[in-house]
Enzyme design. Structure first.
Site, PDB file in Angstrom:
ATOM      1  N   THR A  85     -73.666  37.290  26.796  1.00 35.19           N
ATOM      2  CA  THR A  85     -73.711  36.809  28.167  1.00 35.19           C
ATOM      3  C   THR A  85     -75.067  37.154  28.757  1.00 35.19           C
ATOM      4  OG1 THR A  85     -71.330  37.209  28.401  1.00 35.19           O
ATOM      5  CG2 THR A  85     -72.609  37.163  30.440  1.00 35.19           C
ATOM      6  N   GLY A 109     -71.757  42.111  28.563  1.00 38.26           N
ATOM      7  CA  GLY A 109     -70.951  43.201  28.025  1.00 38.26           C
ATOM      8  C   GLY A 109     -69.548  42.814  27.640  1.00 38.26           C
ATOM      9  N   GLY A 110     -69.264  41.511  27.509  1.00 35.10           N
ATOM     10  CA  GLY A 110     -67.948  41.105  27.028  1.00 35.10           C
ATOM     11  C   GLY A 110     -66.831  41.684  27.869  1.00 35.10           C
TER      12      GLY A 110
END
Length: 524
Positions: free
Chosen positions: A336, A418-419
């Site tokens: 991301t 950071g998922g």
């Protein structure tokens, strides 16, 4: 006094944002230029074939949430996928949902950008056509994904110039993507969803086995709503409502406040880690598209839920609670980008765009140069699950843009990669900012993140950077968590970007050294 600030994870993108400001643009123009550039220079983390969430604050103090996450195809078939396995595939054509990102740009531009639409794509088009130097993060992603890149003609054609995987410093050109960007500049953002460009994209995707069709694209628009706003002590935290995971940040902050924990980044780190683990557990069980599944925010933020979280996290921190049962299968980690921008008139943007897994679905449509995300991998195949794959349904999402106000005035613009750890990273950065650290120090400080990723890892696995405070490390261990050392400034712990606005309007900014970017505070 500085008149603008911008922070992004890649220097060419930061430069594109600065150039937009200097050409007379505002925070929206700068964020759009930077976001477009990142779709060229950071394809492992975002692409035209991805999704977007954003918060946009007007000079009058009104904030709009932009949800540009795309739904599953109308022809999506959960039963057919269940016949092949118990869980969603991680990559490949079955993980591709409608790419919402370009529609998100369209929405942002309409919320008050002052430069022409085509100007937002100028820097990105030049980077795609003329080339850019591959940075460390992209080079590592290419090296990690050698097999997947080799298996896809589109990726292979872009990321292995001269037949060799691109390495740090390699000049990478993307002529097909440059042509697509020129088409979007000339014909407008709807050209991505309707007309010849959309037809070429769908033809290539269907040839690869994807269920999307031209009607799926033509029917998509970004959703504009009020943000999720929650009072946390003296701060108002604004983020995206479900299907975003944004609710997890105010949940953790509210539980911290209710607990009276004095040192959540030190002696109470085990307590905070368990709070965040419990929030992630709830997300996996309950978060879904609110258009298909009723969302009760009290179930996340109500006083009973907060009290329950405090009780359970306190027991774990004191070593009085058993470890969670079960293991985590390997799932996408979350790749991301975040862009934050603020201008002198009070506009602010927190923009998050993503392809989910590194290089998304591992499918790049060759005719258009568009890399597709794998957001569909986050669907469940469990019958009756709130996040079960269904035609036209949006998957639960990890992305969460964040703006923070104090006494009605903007205080921070925050974003991170950071998922599933977005809320964890935001919590740690915000706690540091509120403790008096400047944005650069806050985003560069040592971090830890909770959650199993690899096969066989439990959800109470904690990746801990080597320079984390020993007191915090000891607290995490005392809580019975499973620490895994990951070095210093590890990408496991995300790429955070932050802008702080002082009461007198002074701006400061920071960009995470875990990425390849920079923060600029400037005057015009």
């Amino acid at each position: 006094m500085p008149e603008y600030a911008i922070a992004t994870p890649q220097l060419d993108a930061t430069a594109a944002g600065v150039a937009a400001f200097e050409a007379g643009g505002n925070a929206l123009d700068a964020a759009l230029a930077a976001a477009a550039a990142l779709c060229v220079t950071y394809p492992h983390n975002c692409a035209l074939g991805g999704d977007l969430f954003a918060l946009v604050r007007s000079p009058e103090g009104e904030t709009t949430s932009v949800n540009a996450s795309g739904p599953a195809a109308r022809a999506a078939d959960a039963d057919a996928l269940r016949a092949r396995g118990a869980t969603m595939p991680v990559t490949g054509p079955d993980t591709i949902t409608v790419p919402g990102l370009v529609a998100g740009w369209e929405a942002l531009h309409g919320l008050g950008a002052v430069r022409p639409w085509d100007a937002a794509l100028d820097a990105a088009t030049a980077l795609a056509s003329d080339g850019f130097a591959v940075g460390r993060s992209l080079a590592e992603a290419i090296d990690d994904a050698r097999a997947g890149i080799a298996a896809d003609p589109g990726l292979r054609g872009v990321l292995t110039p001269g037949g060799r995987p691109a390495t740090e410093g390699t000049t990478l050109r993307q002529p097909a993507l440059a042509r697509t960007l020129r088409t979007l500049a000339a014909d407008g953002p709807r050209a991505f969803y309707e007309g010849p460009l959309a037809e070429r994209l769908i033809a290539g995707l269907r040839a690869a086995g994807c269920a999307l069709d031209t009607d799926d694209l033509a029917g998509f628009r970004a959703e504009l709503t009020a943000p999720l706003r929650h009072r946390c002590g003296e701060l108002d935290v604004l983020t995206s409502p479900p299907n975003s995971s944004g609710v997890l940040l105010p949940q953790a902050l509210a539980a911290l406040a209710a607990s009276g924990a004095q040192d959540p980044l030190g002696a109470d780190a085990g307590f905070l880690a368990e709070l965040l683990r419990l929030g992630a557990e709830q997300r996996d069980a309950q978060l879904a598209d609110p258009r298909a599944t009723l969302t009760d925010l009290d179930a996340w933020l109500g006083s009973e839920r907060i009290a329950e979280l405090v009780r359970r996290a306190r027991a774990r921190a004191q070593g009085d609670a058993p470890a969670p049962s079960g293991e985590r299968s390997a799932r996408p980690g979350g790749d991301t980008i975040a862009v934050v921008a603020v201008d002198a008139e009070g506009r602010a943007v927190s923009l998050i765009q993503s392809v989910f897994h590194s290089l998304g679905s591992l499918l790049l449509e060759p005719a258009t140069g568009v890399l597709m995300h794998n957001r569909g991998a986050f669907f469940s195949l469990v019958p009756g699950h709130p996040n079960e794959l269904a035609p036209g349904r949006r998957p639960a999402h990890t992305l969460m843009p964040v703006l923070v106000e104090r006494d009605g005035a903007l205080r921070y613009a925050l974003g991170t990669m950071g998922g599933k750890a977005h809320a964890q990273i935001h919590s740690q950065v915000l706690l540091r900012l509120e403790a008096g650290e400047d944005p650069q120090a806050a985003v560069a400080a040592p971090r830890w993140v909770v959650g199993g990723v690899e096969v066989g890892e439990r959800d109470d696995t904690v990746r801990v950077e080597d320079d984390v405070d020993p007191v915090a490390r000891a607290a995490i261990e005392r809580a019975g968590m499973r620490p895994v050392a990951v070095g210093v400034h590890s990408e496991w712990c995300g790429h955070a970007q932050a802008i702080s606005v002082a009461p007198d309007g002074a701006l400061t900014a920071g960009s995470d050294p875990r990425a390849d970017g920079g923060a600029v505070v400037g005057t015009l």
